[in-house]
Design an enzyme around this catalytic site. Sequence first.
Site, mmCIF file in Angstrom:
data_model
loop_
_atom_site.group_PDB
_atom_site.id
_atom_site.type_symbol
_atom_site.label_atom_id
_atom_site.label_comp_id
_atom_site.label_asym_id
_atom_site.label_seq_id
_atom_site.Cartn_x
_atom_site.Cartn_y
_atom_site.Cartn_z
ATOM 1 N N ASP A 1 0.837 -1.208 0.000
ATOM 2 C CA ASP A 1 0.000 0.000 0.000
ATOM 3 C C ASP A 1 0.872 1.260 0.000
ATOM 4 O OD1 ASP A 1 0.729 -0.819 2.662
ATOM 5 O OD2 ASP A 1 -0.658 0.654 3.487
ATOM 6 N N GLU B 1 0.141 -0.974 5.861
ATOM 7 C CA GLU B 1 1.190 -0.476 6.751
ATOM 8 C C GLU B 1 0.962 1.001 6.995
ATOM 9 O OE1 GLU B 1 4.981 1.076 8.263
ATOM 10 O OE2 GLU B 1 3.960 1.692 6.449
#
Length: 384
Positions: A76, A142
């Site tokens: 991400d 994250e």
Amino acid sequence: MTTLSPTLELACDLIRRPSVTPVDEGCQELMMRRLGEAGFAVERMRIEEVENFWARRGGGSSEKNGPVLCFAGHTDVVPTGPLESWQYQPFDVRIDEDGMLCGRGAADMKGSLASMIIAVERFVADHPNHKGAIAFLITSDEEGPAQHGTKAVVERLRERGERLDWCIVGEPSSTTLVGDMVKNGRRGSLGCTLTVRGKQGHVAYPHLAKNPIHLAAPALAELAAEHWDNGNAYFPPTSFQVSNLNSGTGATNVIPGELKAVFNFRFSTESTVEGLQQRVSAILDKHGLDYSLDWALSGLPFLTQPGELLDAVAAAIRTVTGRETEPSTSGGTSDGRFIATLGTQVVELGPVNATIHQINERILASDLDLLTEIYYQTLVKLLA
Ligand SMILES: [Zn+2]
């Protein structure tokens, strides 16, 4: 267009996918396919809305099967911010005339993911019967709440007694040149909202009120001046910062009834959560405040002492770049904090972090080929 190196080709392929937290947009599918072809057993671990996977090649989890080196990271990326501010569109990846790889995630951390995959593909081709095992722990959360990502996967690995000796996290650790710095630990982060209660009243009649601003100010001053610890060889001293202070009713002639302060500790391994909490309470008690504290621990500190992993990474950086790397525990928290709870030696090693989370995120494209070589040499030192 000149042909790209395998690392840059894969990095571009990943950056083109707009995987803003917690969306993955097929990044992991691509990585899983490549790892499967390289002989990895790949396991999807979707948890709630978050895509994660665990992949492993070689050995078992028992002692006699040799050490496990895990590569960890996230697919991400943070949001782009206003598109019109970007020189090139954030997911329209390109290498510009200065040799910079431009796009959201170039530094944090799709570049590292590409380097890991290419390094591992080369390593298993060169050393099909390598020692121990190689693993990947990849998440798509994250940059977000980080509850159903690495943290949750680590819990599953712990439950089934998965062994994890060494972990390289691909976070962009370098400051000006690739490999100039690695993170061998991170400070802990402990946040808190303090509420101090007074009694609302008219400013002209202070004897009928209790001003929480006046009461809290000397206590906050003492907290801000407090020396929490000296740090140690690896950590700077623990720091206390107030990030928010709020009181007042909006009127200029009213003593407010309440004050709220938000503060955060970035703490070293010389302090503990309980110790810091007790010391804060002791100071507030000393000032006779009527207060409450709402604590939020976002990460414990972790530290990887010099040893096999740090030595191998430092030697690999020296071999590839001629540089002596500097181990550091500076910066924010990372997923390394979850992995370290397995007793794993954790080092963060990735490209230059100068533009992470910014508009026009970019890194020197050739640095990624160096990073691939550094990961490869680390694999050779630990598992060949
Ligand atoms: Zn990152």
